[in-house]
Design an enzyme around this catalytic site. Structure first.
Site, PDB file in Angstrom:
ATOM      1  N   CYS A  52      25.482   5.350   9.171  1.00  0.00           N
ATOM      2  CA  CYS A  52      25.355   3.700   8.914  1.00  0.00           C
ATOM      3  C   CYS A  52      26.534   2.866   9.534  1.00  0.00           C
ATOM      4  O   CYS A  52      26.289   1.965   9.961  1.00  0.00           O
ATOM      5  CB  CYS A  52      25.033   3.431   7.239  1.00  0.00           C
ATOM      6  SG  CYS A  52      23.685   4.303   6.882  1.00  0.00           S
TER       7      CYS A  52
ATOM      8  N   THR B  12       0.818  -1.336   0.040  1.00  0.00           N
ATOM      9  CA  THR B  12      -0.045   0.044  -0.118  1.00  0.00           C
ATOM     10  C   THR B  12       0.840   1.482  -0.083  1.00  0.00           C
ATOM     11  O   THR B  12       1.839   1.211   0.881  1.00  0.00           O
ATOM     12  CB  THR B  12      -0.885  -0.076   1.209  1.00  0.00           C
ATOM     13  OG1 THR B  12      -1.705  -1.319   1.149  1.00  0.00           O
ATOM     14  CG2 THR B  12      -1.712   1.244   1.308  1.00  0.00           C
TER      15      THR B  12
HETATM   16  C1  LIG Z   1      24.845   6.928  -0.530  1.00  0.00           C
HETATM   17  C2  LIG Z   1      23.658   6.560   0.389  1.00  0.00           C
HETATM   18  N1  LIG Z   1      22.899   5.671  -0.075  1.00  0.00           N
HETATM   19  C3  LIG Z   1      22.097   4.947   0.407  1.00  0.00           C
HETATM   20  C4  LIG Z   1      21.515   5.367   1.568  1.00  0.00           C
HETATM   21  C5  LIG Z   1      20.318   4.947   2.476  1.00  0.00           C
HETATM   22  O1  LIG Z   1      19.060   5.544   2.363  1.00  0.00           O
HETATM   23  P1  LIG Z   1      17.951   5.399   3.206  1.00  0.00           P
HETATM   24  O2  LIG Z   1      18.339   5.787   4.766  1.00  0.00           O
HETATM   25  O3  LIG Z   1      16.908   6.160   2.608  1.00  0.00           O
HETATM   26  O4  LIG Z   1      17.686   3.737   3.487  1.00  0.00           O
HETATM   27  C6  LIG Z   1      22.098   6.576   2.439  1.00  0.00           C
HETATM   28  C7  LIG Z   1      21.741   7.057   3.596  1.00  0.00           C
HETATM   29  O5  LIG Z   1      22.652   7.450   4.291  1.00  0.00           O
HETATM   30  C8  LIG Z   1      23.155   7.057   1.688  1.00  0.00           C
HETATM   31  O6  LIG Z   1      23.857   8.019   2.005  1.00  0.00           O
END
Ligand SMILES: Cc1ncc(COP(=O)(O)O)c(C=O)c1O
Length: 383
Positions: free
Chosen positions: A328, A241
């Site tokens: 991350c 959805t």
């Molecule tokens: C270059 C890059 N790709 C992918 C992502 C992941 O995106 P999302 O947080 O929307 O999953 C990030 C997030 O930090 C990013 O900087």
């Protein structure tokens, strides 16, 4: 931290605050037009129309057709779909994928997963400024190459890749070209047609939109399997959805970012260059990445001999929010993979810090941060 203390937020690459206009546009789709956009009832029509409108805004912003835009849950899903969907759909043709050594984990870990399934991945090296080696891409291409995935701009050092050249190499060889443009969209101009991009990932929370919503652009001629299976949403290619309010937010955010882009970039580049100039006056510091070929709001500095985690905490106590590596990889004891790929020693990588500026960053914030940095580093080095 004391209550009401002003926070100087210098971590816009990790995420951005929701723009007020974006929030206002989204609101009615939570409680007024909450119908399921895929229902046939007249009540749902408002939501369906809002999604169509947002799709048009995304298409206009990157110069593609509306039917080439598919909404997803964010950058991670878009990257997974692009890579896994292509690998599965083109496995009869070949099992070879080319990417770079400095991709985001959403691409790198998806490549690791595909390796387990028998795909072969080439990781293209970068130079000391974080730019991929075009000759290496060219010579890595084999008859079995089905996909090249190179990020538009890096999330740690802000380096901007020669996307048009890569697009041309891939188009000439009939290889699908995907770019993770999560850090680029809303910040620098992107035209998928001119740059010969076949697939592109974006994420709204990086350009003042809401979290948990993104999009994948898929050129009409590109062969790719679905990644999420279920209902007929997104023309049967991405089930689930629709996140109506999120989609409306993404559409408004991309439109607004593109309108503001030129003036905002002039402002950010001034702030960025002033910051770099002043911070490099501190002894034993160096800039990671290129001075000019980088995102307008990105700075990454190596403070030689200083543990960046310690510096990060000291800044935090002064109300300054920056980052070590990327959000991350925060909390990992490993040095930044990206900085090591540029040729930095582990020690230098662990002494490096990212500052990323955005709409709320002022001249005063920059002056204050420079002053505090000079004090903290002076104290650490004198003790
Ligand atoms: C270059 C890059 N790709 C992918 C992502 C992941 O995106 P999302 O947080 O929307 O999953 C990030 C997030 O930090 C990013 O900087």
């Amino acid at each position: 931290m004391k209550e009401n203390k002003k926070i100087i937020y210098l971590d816009y690459s990790a995420t951005t605050p929701l723009d007020k206009d974006v929030f206002n546009e989204m609101q009615p789709y939570f409680y007024e037009f909450y119908g399921n956009p895929s229902s046939v009832s007249g009540f749902s029509l408002e939501a369906k129309m809002a999604i169509d409108k947002a799709r048009g805004k995304v298409a206009k912003a990157i110069n593609c057709k509306r039917e080439e835009v598919f909404f997803t849950s964010g950058g991670t899903e878009s990257d997974n779909w692009a890579l896994i969907g292509t690998a599965i759909s083109r496995k009869q043709k070949g099992n070879h994928i080319i990417t770079s050594s400095i991709e985001h984990p959403a691409v790198l870990n998806t490549c690791k997963y595909l390796e387990k399934l028998g795909f072969k991945i080439t990781y293209v090296p970068v130079d000391k400024y974080g730019i991929v080696n075009l000759e290496y891409i060219k010579k890595s291409i084999t008859e079995k190459t089905i996909l090249v995935s190179i990020m538009f701009a890096n999330n740690e050092i802000g380096s901007i890749q020669p996307i048009e050249d890569i697009g041309k190499i891939c188009r000439d060889k009939n290889i699908t070209f995907h770019t993770d443009a999560v850090q680029a969209i809303g910040h620098i101009p992107v035209d998928v047609e001119a740059l010969k991009i076949d697939m592109l990932s974006m994420s709204a929370h990086k350009f003042y939109g809401p979290k948990g919503i993104g999009a994948l652009y898929i050129k009409k001629s590109v062969k790719i399997d679905s990644y999420l299976h279920g209902g007929e949403q997104e023309r049967g290619r991405r089930s689930g959805t629709e996140n109506t309010a999120g989609i409306v937010g993404l559409g408004t955010a991309i439109e607004k970012s593109n309108l503001d882009m030129y003036n905002e970039n002039v402002r950010l580049i001034n702030l960025r260059d002033k910051f770099i100039q002043e911070v490099l006056k501190i002894e034993n510091t160096s800039l990671n990445g290129d001075i000019s070929n980088r995102l307008p709001g990105n700075v990454n500095i190596c403070f030689n001999g200083i543990d960046a985690e310690t510096l990060l905490m000291a800044l935090d106590l002064q109300g300054i929010c920056a980052s070590v590596g990327s959000a991350c990889s925060a909390g990992s004891l490993e040095p930044s993979r990206v900085l090591v790929a540029l040729g930095l020693s582990e020690e230098k990588a662990k002494s490096s810090m990212r500052f990323s500026f955005g709409k709320g960053t002022t001249d005063e914030d920059i002056d204050y941060t420079i002053r505090i940095l000079k004090d903290i580093i002076g104290n650490i080095r004198n003790n």
